[in-house]
Scaffold this active site. Structure first.
Site, PDB file in Angstrom:
ATOM      1  N   GLY A 114       3.282   0.689  -1.069  1.00 15.48           N
ATOM      2  CA  GLY A 114       2.675   1.519  -2.098  1.00 15.48           C
ATOM      3  C   GLY A 114       1.662   2.488  -1.528  1.00 15.48           C
ATOM      4  O   GLY A 114       1.008   2.206  -0.524  1.00 15.48           O
ATOM      5  N   LYS A 115       1.561   3.641  -2.177  1.00 14.34           N
ATOM      6  CA  LYS A 115       0.561   4.645  -1.819  1.00 14.34           C
ATOM      7  C   LYS A 115      -0.101   5.137  -3.090  1.00 14.34           C
ATOM      8  O   LYS A 115       0.553   5.330  -4.117  1.00 14.34           O
ATOM      9  CB  LYS A 115       1.206   5.827  -1.083  1.00 14.34           C
ATOM     10  N   GLY A 116      -1.408   5.332  -3.012  1.00 13.18           N
ATOM     11  CA  GLY A 116      -2.141   5.805  -4.176  1.00 13.18           C
ATOM     12  C   GLY A 116      -3.412   6.497  -3.762  1.00 13.18           C
ATOM     13  O   GLY A 116      -3.659   6.738  -2.574  1.00 13.18           O
ATOM     14  N   GLY A 119      -5.566   4.442  -1.340  1.00 13.67           N
ATOM     15  CA  GLY A 119      -5.091   4.247   0.020  1.00 13.67           C
ATOM     16  C   GLY A 119      -3.648   3.792   0.052  1.00 13.67           C
ATOM     17  O   GLY A 119      -2.925   3.886  -0.951  1.00 13.67           O
ATOM     18  N   THR A 120      -3.237   3.278   1.189  1.00 19.97           N
ATOM     19  CA  THR A 120      -1.859   2.837   1.402  1.00 19.97           C
ATOM     20  C   THR A 120      -1.829   1.322   1.526  1.00 19.97           C
ATOM     21  O   THR A 120      -2.665   0.735   2.208  1.00 19.97           O
ATOM     22  CB  THR A 120      -1.271   3.470   2.675  1.00 19.97           C
ATOM     23  N   LYS A 136      -4.444  -3.330   2.408  1.00 25.01           N
ATOM     24  CA  LYS A 136      -4.687  -1.994   1.869  1.00 25.01           C
ATOM     25  C   LYS A 136      -5.602  -1.232   2.814  1.00 25.01           C
ATOM     26  O   LYS A 136      -6.715  -1.668   3.108  1.00 25.01           O
ATOM     27  CB  LYS A 136      -5.310  -2.066   0.473  1.00 25.01           C
ATOM     28  N   ASP A 230      -9.245   1.349 -12.940  1.00 25.85           N
ATOM     29  CA  ASP A 230      -8.028   2.105 -12.599  1.00 25.85           C
ATOM     30  C   ASP A 230      -6.792   1.378 -13.132  1.00 25.85           C
ATOM     31  O   ASP A 230      -5.892   1.024 -12.380  1.00 25.85           O
ATOM     32  CB  ASP A 230      -7.939   2.295 -11.086  1.00 25.85           C
TER      33      ASP A 230
END
Length: 399
Positions: A114-116, A119-120, A136, A230
């Site tokens: 996952g990426k957001g 961070g990754t 993360k 979030d």
């Protein structure tokens, strides 16, 4: 006194001896006073230094993984000064059953999951196949080491079945890592809702909503300033059974973001409450709004921002309200659940709750504890109706 007032030899000797004795006593007292002052001065300085050190940092208990591959050791000490400890992985709460250190973690086989904005996230499998960890790698962290450590400790202290457990962290000038237990599941809720795979039925969606509500409500019980910050479908990991979920990225909104970054960002676009001007400062009522958008997303199968032919984007709560006002209520539900007649009442109740959570004014939104309780009743009724429906079906088959 005889002989014209002259002193006798004995008197003179007595006076001399008395003067000498007085001088000796004075010298002795002065020496002792000087010695005592010298002896206590270092003690006073060390006491003051210790008090100053105590004011700077309270002793904490952490578990540090040594880089010599030995077993993890638990020790109580004051936090290291900034810049030190940059080669160590700090465990939160206690040492793992199978000790590992930073070198072991960096040598693990990893894949991006996952990426957001925060961070990754990597799935890291240590040598031997276990444990499997979620690592993360944070971006744009401007906090000092002490601020970072304190906030991570607060995140790690929150333990709930719907929140992945934070295991460790690493801080250096170049890298900031968080290590979590890896949640084995069917994928993110966003992928399940908007992908091309098998669709979720209403009971599964309601149970997922309940799991998320329980996790967020638990966070809110920590105090008025405790919030997730979030909430969105990509931060919800659905379990392999597809009837429960974990809420990820709790507290990361307060960790990431440059000091000079503008207060408003694209983070959480479509989920962010209208009153939020700084994505790093989200209130509990703003959490409720984001959760309400998540409910509407679960029911409609639509993303929170839907692109329009004109190149803009339609806000999901606004679109849902417009459709309901036009009395096209059936149009708001995802086609995958639209024909579940037995769940129609519970779907409408969940829709109503989602609309209340996304009220424009924060004081009109329900508290997360109330939201949790209402979803619990909806799930109970939906499961009861589903069970009665399966029983009726089996009876008709046997007839």
């Amino acid at each position: 006194m005889k002989g014209g007032g002259k002193l006798s030899r004995g008197a003179i000797i007595g006076i001399v001896l008395g003067a000498v004795a007085a001088l000796v006593v004075a010298l002795t007292v002065g020496f002792l006073a000087c010695f005592r002052r010298r002896a206590t001065a270092p003690r006073s300085r060390s006491t003051a230094a210790a008090a100053a050190a105590h004011d700077v940092a309270e002793p904490i208990t952490v578990t540090v993984a040594r880089t010599d591959m030995d077993a993890a050791v638990k020790q109580s000490h004051s936090p290291p000064p900034p810049g030190e400890g940059s080669t160590k992985l700090v465990f939160v709460g206690g040492a793992p059953e199978r000790p590992y250190d930073l070198d072991t973690l960096l040598r693990a086989s990893a894949e991006v999951v996952g990426k957001g904005a925060a961070g990754t996230t990597y799935r890291a499998t240590l040598d031997g196949g276990e444990p499997v960890l979620a690592v993360k790698r944070l971006r744009e962290v401007s906090l000092s080491e002490r601020e970072f450590r304190d906030r991570v400790a607060a995140i790690g202290a929150v333990r709930h079945d719907s929140l992945p457990r934070l295991l460790a962290y690493f801080y250096s000038r170049e890298e900031k890592l968080l290590v979590y237990e890896f949640v084995v599941g069917a994928g993110s809720l966003a992928a399940l809702l908007h992908g091309n795979g098998e669709k979720l039925d209403f009971v599964a969606r309601a149970r997922i909503a309940l799991a998320v509500a329980r996790g967020v409500a638990f966070i809110h019980r920590g105090g008025p300033s405790s919030s997730h910050g979030d909430i969105k479908s990509s931060n919800v990991v659905v379990t392999a059974t597809r009837d429960a979920a974990y809420v990820t990225d709790y507290g990361l909104a307060q960790l990431v973001g440059g000091a000079a970054a503008p207060p408003t960002t694209k983070r959480g676009a479509g989920y962010r409450a209208p009153e939020v001007v700084d994505a790093r400062r989200v209130s509990q009522s703003a959490d409720v709004y984001s959760f309400g958008v998540l409910l509407l997303e679960l029911l409609s199968g639509r993303p929170p921002l839907d692109a329009t032919p004109a190149g803009g984007a339609v806000d999901l709560p606004r679109w849902m309200r417009s459709v309901v006002q036009e009395e096209w209520t059936s149009e708001v539900f995802d086609a995958a659940i639209g024909n579940e007649a037995r769940a129609e009442g519970e779907m409408m109740r969940l829709l109503q709750l989602g609309m209340e959570c996304t009220e424009h004014h924060p004081d009109r939104r329900p508290a997360m504890a109330e939201v949790e309780a209402r979803i619990e009743r909806i799930v109970e009724d939906a499961c009861r109706n589903a069970d009665s429906g399966s029983t009726d079906g089996s009876r008709s088959m046997s007839a």
